[in-house]
Design a protein around this motif. Sequence first.
Motif, PDB file in Angstrom:
ATOM      1  N   UNK A  19       0.810  -1.220   0.000  1.00  0.00           N
ATOM      2  CA  UNK A  19       0.000   0.000   0.000  1.00  0.00           C
ATOM      3  C   UNK A  19       0.845   1.272   0.000  1.00  0.00           C
ATOM      4  N   UNK A  20       2.080   1.191   0.431  1.00  0.00           N
ATOM      5  CA  UNK A  20       2.907   2.390   0.511  1.00  0.00           C
ATOM      6  C   UNK A  20       3.799   2.605  -0.689  1.00  0.00           C
ATOM      7  N   UNK A  21       4.158   1.537  -1.393  1.00  0.00           N
ATOM      8  CA  UNK A  21       5.123   1.669  -2.488  1.00  0.00           C
ATOM      9  C   UNK A  21       4.559   1.165  -3.812  1.00  0.00           C
ATOM     10  N   UNK A  22       4.002  -0.029  -3.829  1.00  0.00           N
ATOM     11  CA  UNK A  22       3.620  -0.669  -5.092  1.00  0.00           C
ATOM     12  C   UNK A  22       2.424   0.022  -5.733  1.00  0.00           C
ATOM     13  N   UNK A  23       1.350   0.209  -4.983  1.00  0.00           N
ATOM     14  CA  UNK A  23       0.137   0.809  -5.561  1.00  0.00           C
ATOM     15  C   UNK A  23       0.385   2.251  -6.022  1.00  0.00           C
ATOM     16  N   UNK A  24       1.025   3.117  -5.228  1.00  0.00           N
ATOM     17  CA  UNK A  24       1.321   4.465  -5.752  1.00  0.00           C
ATOM     18  C   UNK A  24       2.239   4.445  -6.975  1.00  0.00           C
ATOM     19  N   UNK A  25       3.170   3.499  -7.021  1.00  0.00           N
ATOM     20  CA  UNK A  25       4.058   3.416  -8.187  1.00  0.00           C
ATOM     21  C   UNK A  25       3.267   3.038  -9.437  1.00  0.00           C
ATOM     22  N   UNK A  26       2.317   2.120  -9.293  1.00  0.00           N
ATOM     23  CA  UNK A  26       1.487   1.725 -10.443  1.00  0.00           C
ATOM     24  C   UNK A  26       0.650   2.906 -10.920  1.00  0.00           C
ATOM     25  N   UNK A  31      -0.449   7.276 -14.779  1.00  0.00           N
ATOM     26  CA  UNK A  31      -0.640   8.705 -15.013  1.00  0.00           C
ATOM     27  C   UNK A  31       0.383   9.232 -16.013  1.00  0.00           C
ATOM     28  N   UNK A  32       1.626   8.798 -15.873  1.00  0.00           N
ATOM     29  CA  UNK A  32       2.664   9.208 -16.820  1.00  0.00           C
ATOM     30  C   UNK A  32       2.327   8.743 -18.229  1.00  0.00           C
ATOM     31  N   UNK A  33       1.892   7.488 -18.370  1.00  0.00           N
ATOM     32  CA  UNK A  33       1.562   6.971 -19.695  1.00  0.00           C
ATOM     33  C   UNK A  33       0.360   7.688 -20.290  1.00  0.00           C
ATOM     34  N   UNK A  34      -0.615   8.065 -19.464  1.00  0.00           N
ATOM     35  CA  UNK A  34      -1.775   8.802 -19.952  1.00  0.00           C
ATOM     36  C   UNK A  34      -1.358  10.177 -20.473  1.00  0.00           C
ATOM     37  N   UNK A  35      -0.517  10.876 -19.734  1.00  0.00           N
ATOM     38  CA  UNK A  35      -0.042  12.186 -20.172  1.00  0.00           C
ATOM     39  C   UNK A  35       0.776  12.051 -21.449  1.00  0.00           C
ATOM     40  N   UNK A  36       1.629  11.034 -21.500  1.00  0.00           N
ATOM     41  CA  UNK A  36       2.442  10.789 -22.688  1.00  0.00           C
ATOM     42  C   UNK A  36       1.558  10.519 -23.905  1.00  0.00           C
TER      43      UNK A  36
END
Length: 55
Positions: A19-26, A31-36
């Motif tokens: 919950x602290x690392x994996x989910x925010x990273x996904x 979000x990056x791919x959507x903006x790209x």
Amino acid sequence: MARTVLTVVGVILALWLIFGIVIPAVFATLKFLLVFALIALAVVAVITVVGKMSR
């Protein structure tokens, strides 16, 4: 007793990792791919419009 305590600590650490690392990273990656993709779509649209106007 020590094995039970270590198991509980391991489960808590695993949940914190998920919950602290994996989910925010996904979500950050998505979000990056959507903006790209939106930037790429805008570039393709501009190139298409400029190409049709030059004829």
